[in-house]
Design a protein around this motif. Structure first.
Motif, short mmCIF file in Angstrom:
data_model
loop_
_atom_site.label_atom_id
_atom_site.label_comp_id
_atom_site.label_asym_id
_atom_site.label_seq_id
_atom_site.Cartn_x
_atom_site.Cartn_y
_atom_site.Cartn_z
N GLY A 155 39.29 42.18 45.34
CA GLY A 155 38.75 41.36 45.51
C GLY A 155 38.23 40.77 44.02
O GLY A 155 37.66 40.15 43.94
N ARG A 156 37.70 42.10 43.41
CA ARG A 156 37.30 42.23 41.57
C ARG A 156 38.06 41.27 40.37
O ARG A 156 38.43 40.46 40.60
CB ARG A 156 36.89 43.41 40.94
CG ARG A 156 35.98 43.41 39.17
CD ARG A 156 35.68 44.36 38.84
NE ARG A 156 35.10 43.99 38.51
CZ ARG A 156 33.77 45.13 37.34
NH1 ARG A 156 34.25 46.35 38.05
NH2 ARG A 156 33.74 44.62 36.60
N GLU A 158 40.31 39.85 42.11
CA GLU A 158 41.27 38.32 42.70
C GLU A 158 39.93 36.99 41.75
O GLU A 158 40.23 35.82 41.06
CB GLU A 158 41.20 38.58 44.37
CG GLU A 158 42.18 39.09 44.70
CD GLU A 158 42.21 40.38 44.59
OE1 GLU A 158 42.89 40.39 45.58
OE2 GLU A 158 41.32 40.81 44.43
N ALA A 159 38.90 37.72 41.72
CA ALA A 159 37.82 36.89 41.01
C ALA A 159 38.21 36.43 39.65
O ALA A 159 37.97 35.42 39.63
CB ALA A 159 36.20 37.16 41.35
N ASP A 160 38.06 37.85 39.21
CA ASP A 160 38.79 37.37 37.94
C ASP A 160 39.71 36.55 37.31
O ASP A 160 39.43 35.39 36.58
CB ASP A 160 38.42 39.05 37.28
CG ASP A 160 39.35 39.12 35.65
OD1 ASP A 160 38.32 38.05 34.84
OD2 ASP A 160 39.12 39.83 34.78
N PHE A 161 40.75 36.62 38.20
CA PHE A 161 42.20 35.86 37.76
C PHE A 161 41.42 34.33 38.41
O PHE A 161 42.22 33.06 38.07
CB PHE A 161 42.95 36.17 38.84
CG PHE A 161 43.69 37.30 38.09
CD1 PHE A 161 43.06 38.18 37.46
CD2 PHE A 161 45.06 38.19 38.98
CE1 PHE A 161 43.57 39.22 36.28
CE2 PHE A 161 45.41 39.43 38.74
CZ PHE A 161 45.13 39.82 36.78
N GLY A 162 40.46 34.26 39.87
CA GLY A 162 40.87 33.42 40.01
C GLY A 162 40.02 31.59 39.33
O GLY A 162 39.72 30.83 39.91
N GLN A 223 48.49 38.06 45.25
CA GLN A 223 47.54 39.15 45.89
C GLN A 223 49.05 40.70 46.49
O GLN A 223 47.54 41.75 46.36
CB GLN A 223 47.95 37.97 48.05
CG GLN A 223 46.45 37.63 48.05
CD GLN A 223 47.05 37.14 49.20
OE1 GLN A 223 47.57 36.23 50.13
NE2 GLN A 223 45.71 37.56 50.35
N THR A 224 49.84 40.62 46.30
CA THR A 224 50.92 41.15 46.67
C THR A 224 51.23 42.18 45.25
O THR A 224 50.78 43.24 45.11
CB THR A 224 52.44 41.06 46.74
OG1 THR A 224 52.42 40.40 48.19
CG2 THR A 224 53.12 42.08 47.63
N ALA A 225 50.36 41.45 43.95
CA ALA A 225 51.32 42.03 42.89
C ALA A 225 49.63 42.45 42.95
O ALA A 225 49.95 44.10 41.55
CB ALA A 225 50.91 41.54 42.31
N LEU A 226 48.74 42.45 43.17
CA LEU A 226 47.75 43.32 43.12
C LEU A 226 47.36 45.03 43.83
O LEU A 226 47.10 46.08 43.60
CB LEU A 226 46.37 43.33 43.42
CG LEU A 226 45.86 42.00 41.95
CD1 LEU A 226 44.79 40.92 42.32
CD2 LEU A 226 45.54 42.50 40.44
N TYR A 230 48.80 48.23 41.65
CA TYR A 230 46.71 48.47 41.36
C TYR A 230 46.81 49.52 42.60
O TYR A 230 46.01 50.22 42.48
CB TYR A 230 46.21 47.70 40.90
CG TYR A 230 46.77 47.03 39.40
CD1 TYR A 230 47.22 47.57 38.70
CD2 TYR A 230 48.03 45.57 39.62
CE1 TYR A 230 47.66 46.75 37.29
CE2 TYR A 230 48.93 45.33 38.04
CZ TYR A 230 48.66 46.57 37.22
OH TYR A 230 49.27 45.91 35.95
N ARG A 231 46.71 48.88 44.04
CA ARG A 231 46.19 49.70 45.04
C ARG A 231 47.20 50.61 46.06
O ARG A 231 46.54 50.48 46.88
CB ARG A 231 45.92 48.41 45.67
CG ARG A 231 44.36 48.01 44.83
CD ARG A 231 43.69 46.37 45.10
NE ARG A 231 43.56 46.11 44.79
CZ ARG A 231 42.73 44.80 44.34
NH1 ARG A 231 43.21 43.84 45.75
NH2 ARG A 231 42.19 43.80 43.67
#
Length: 312
Positions: A155-156, A158-162, A223-226, A230-231
């Motif tokens: 979520g972090r 995603e919020a930053d990039f979004g 989504q997939t790239a994170l 990274y995850r």
């Protein structure tokens, strides 16, 4: 560049976007991109190896660029990427291949070589050496504001990039990751805020490049790239052997921020990786950044072509 052909190939129930150039009867070179890269990051190398008589192939991983997303992006794995590459080679009737990999693509390439050694003629990685399948934490010894620590938190990022369009995200990451300092933000600051709109691009990276990357990530999102890389860094990979017998080359920029990870410079300069990759050679490019193949394409191309020639 105009001679590179783009098409989709169905692999494991998904259509992968694949760039190709060169004679189908030639020895094959498979390029594995990193993040925020895509097949396009290999444009200079693909043309060079094709002119030298090789067949160059560069897919977008599942969930990246114009490739189909996995059914559940949050469950994507390194193992998925490796299976996709294996099936892609089968579809293209390629029995053995040279792997050229950048950033986390180095992990994809080396895991592929451990799982399928009979399919690998040689490995070239840029920016990242061989690291054992059970990775030590890359966060060890770094503050909380370290970008990997931020981006592995659901979520972090995603919020930053979004807050930004895809082109701006790519632009900012290229600016940050071209520096020799590890991207680290303050406690209440996000990574994207380390760059503002007035910060110039690296001299070797153009607005046209930003547009090409941005359009691809606009399609796929992050989504997939994170999730991969990274995850997924602690993903369990079932390998019985951690010795890579294939010849290998590491091309490392002296100004690559990755070399400043705790213990990494000593690991690379002392050739500790040779415990796992005995036929490894390491070459440093003095002013090279994390994007050395785009920054110094001619120099990198010469190193890759010499490697291919010596091990064909």
């Amino acid at each position: 560049m105009d001679q590179i052909q783009l098409r989709h190939i169905e692999v494991n129930g998904l259509k992968l976007h694949v760039a190709e150039i060169g004679n189908n009867e030639s020895k094959a070179v498979l390029f594995c991109h990193g993040f925020p890269e895509i097949w396009y990051s290999w444009r200079h190398q693909m043309v060079a190896v094709a002119k030298a008589g090789y067949r160059a192939i560069a897919p977008d991983y599942r969930g990246y660029g114009l490739s189909d997303p996995p059914p559940v992006p949050e469950e994507a794995t390194y193992s998925d990427f490796i299976r996709d590459l294996y099936c892609l080679l089968d579809d293209l009737a390629i029995s053995k291949v040279f792997l050229i990999a950048k950033d986390f693509g180095a992990r994809v390439a080396y895991l592929f070589a451990l799982l399928h050694p009979e399919r690998v003629a040689g490995i070239v990685t840029l920016g990242i050496p061989f690291l054992p399948p059970k990775l030590p934490s890359l966060k060890e010894g770094l503050p909380e504001g370290f970008y990997i620590a931020r981006w592995e938190e659901p979520g972090r990022a995603e919020a930053d990039f979004g807050r930004l369009d895809a082109k701006t995200v790519v632009r900012n990451i290229y600016i940050l990751f071209s520096r020799s300092e590890i991207p680290i933000a303050e406690e209440n600051q996000e990574i994207m805020d380390l760059v503002d709109a007035s910060t110039p691009l690296p001299s070797w990276f153009t607005e046209e490049d930003v547009g090409n990357y941005g359009a691809l990530y606009e399609n796929s999102g992050y989504q997939t790239a994170l999730k991969v890389p990274y995850r997924s860094m602690q993903e369990e990979i079932n390998v019985s052997e951690v010795m890579v017998d294939a010849p290998a080359l590491l091309i490392m920029g002296e100004k690559d921020y990755f070399i400043k990870f705790p213990g990494m410079e000593d690991y690379i300069r002392s050739d500790q990786a040779k415990m796992f990759v005995p036929k490894l050679e390491t070459i440093f490019i003095p002013e090279g950044s994390h994007f050395v193949q785009e920054q110094f394409p001619d120099q990198v191309n010469d190193l890759i072509l010499n490697f291919l020639k010596n091990h064909s």
